[in-house]
Design an enzyme around this catalytic site. Structure first.
Site, PDB file in Angstrom:
ATOM      1  N   ASN A  95      86.134 -11.036 -51.450  1.00 35.88           N
ATOM      2  CA  ASN A  95      86.047 -10.067 -52.535  1.00 35.88           C
ATOM      3  C   ASN A  95      85.124  -8.895 -52.227  1.00 35.88           C
ATOM      4  O   ASN A  95      85.192  -7.869 -52.897  1.00 35.88           O
ATOM      5  CB  ASN A  95      85.558 -10.761 -53.809  1.00 35.88           C
TER       6      ASN A  95
ATOM      7  N   THR B 166      88.522  -3.925 -55.714  1.00 34.86           N
ATOM      8  CA  THR B 166      87.561  -2.866 -56.042  1.00 34.86           C
ATOM      9  C   THR B 166      86.158  -3.160 -55.511  1.00 34.86           C
ATOM     10  O   THR B 166      85.409  -2.231 -55.189  1.00 34.86           O
ATOM     11  CB  THR B 166      87.492  -2.664 -57.571  1.00 34.86           C
ATOM     12  N   ARG B 167      85.787  -4.432 -55.422  1.00 34.59           N
ATOM     13  CA  ARG B 167      84.434  -4.762 -54.957  1.00 34.59           C
ATOM     14  C   ARG B 167      84.245  -4.520 -53.458  1.00 34.59           C
ATOM     15  O   ARG B 167      83.118  -4.555 -52.959  1.00 34.59           O
ATOM     16  CB  ARG B 167      84.111  -6.224 -55.292  1.00 34.59           C
ATOM     17  N   MET B 168      85.328  -4.252 -52.740  1.00 37.03           N
ATOM     18  CA  MET B 168      85.196  -3.894 -51.328  1.00 37.03           C
ATOM     19  C   MET B 168      84.651  -2.477 -51.171  1.00 37.03           C
ATOM     20  O   MET B 168      84.182  -2.107 -50.091  1.00 37.03           O
ATOM     21  CB  MET B 168      86.553  -3.995 -50.620  1.00 37.03           C
TER      22      MET B 168
END
Length: 353
Positions: A229, A15-17
């Site tokens: 991440n 999700t942090r991408m």
């Protein structure tokens, strides 16, 4: 080295991408990061590679061109749960089992080989890959007893003393296990934690409780353990691989005038005494002969460039450039283009097949 199998965990969303693309498919040096991991694992001589997929599983299977087996983690219930999805695929396998992550593209094959060899030589039930870092914030700390043996992994959120917080030896998240023992212990792992997940490192504690030895293999270059991440870490990984590739070619007799501005994909081949000038990108499966001059400001992809050719400030895609040919600045060679030996392609010319 004793025959071994591997499980690569690649089910997460990342999700942090901030991306619609599965994290493990984001390219590093021209290839999905998962491909880098698979290549390093298989270069060791691993007999079977099982990849645990979840998010965008169909797309991952379609885009990764490698001889691996896939299993599905339908719910994201932790790393222990992810590894458990490989139990059926590896039923009956009794050798050493490497477990690593699909978002760690910087591991060298030699690192995995050393981990497996140290594990088998020590006859440990499990061997953890650790490394030393200046700033261990965010990582699980590796605790050792007075004899230097593994004692425990303490996750960052569970650290209660400053002495533990100051430990610089961290758990990289890669391991080698005795396969049957691993799956037996995973069936005992509980999810009584804040996240309600089943954690793979809990297996190490279960093994210790039963009087079995957990070994530690120390990774000398902590950079290899970088997990991706976010986009910042993606750029860091790109820079590391670019530096490795450039150093390899300079050691082989290629002059790279400014390595910091030169991008060469890992599959590229270059002959000795060739000179690469700044701001040049060489991609794909390009093959460059000896004593060529490439750049500055050239982009070359999937080309064959024979000995003594010159390509300056030009774009060449899927083209063949003959021996001693000169491609002048500001030219474009479209896919299928052929430049004869000794031929000069004039400035601003666009050539098509």
């Amino acid at each position: 080295m004793k025959a071994a199998a591997a499980v690569i965990l690649a089910a997460g969303m990342g999700t942090r991408m901030r991306s619609r693309l599965a994290k493990v498919l984001h390219p590093v040096a021209g290839r999905p990061m998962l491909e880098h991991v698979i290549q390093a694992v298989q270069a060791v001589g691993i007999s079977r590679t099982v990849v645990v997929v979840g998010h965008q599983a169909d797309r991952v299977r379609a885009e990764i061109k490698a001889d691996v087996e896939y299993v599905i983690q339908r719910e994201q219930l932790g790393t222990g749960h992810a590894v458990m999805q490989a139990a059926e695929a590896l039923s009956g396998y009794e050798g050493p089992l490497l477990v690593t992550y699909g978002d760690t593209p910087l591991y060298r094959a030699e690192t995995y080989r050393q981990l497996i060899e140290e594990h088998t030589a020590s006859e440990a039930a499990a061997t953890l890959l650790s490394t030393l870092v200046d700033d261990p914030t965010g990582y699980g700390r590796v605790l050792r007893d007075s004899g230097g043996e593994f004692l425990a992994v303490v996750e960052e959120r569970d650290i209660e003393t400053q002495a533990v917080r100051a430990i610089k030896e961290i758990n990289t998240g890669s391991y080698c296990f005795d396969a049957p023992l691993l799956f037996d212990m995973l069936s005992l792992v509980k999810n009584d934690n804040q996240q309600g997940e089943y954690y793979l490192p809990d297996v190490l504690g279960l093994l210790k409780q039963r009087g079995m030895r957990v070994g530690i293999s120390v990774l000398a270059d902590a950079t290899e353990a970088l997990g991706i991440n976010d986009r910042r870490q993606l750029a860091m990984a790109e820079a590391v691989i670019r530096r490795r590739v450039n150093e390899r070619w300079m050691e082989a007799g290629v002059t790279i005038v400014d390595p910091e501005t030169t991008y060469i994909h890992p599959e590229v081949e270059i002959g000795r005494d060739t000179t690469i000038y700044p701001f040049t990108m060489i991609e794909g499966k390009t093959v460059i002969g000896e004593a060529c001059r490439i750049g500055p400001h050239a982009r070359i992809r999937d080309c064959v460039i024979q000995d003594g050719a010159v390509v300056e400030s030009a774009v060449a895609i899927d083209s063949h450039i003959g021996q001693g040919a000169i491609v002048e600045p500001y030219t474009v060679l479209s896919p299928g283009s052929k430049v004869a030996p000794g031929e000069r392609v004039r400035a601003f010319e666009t050539r098509k097949d």
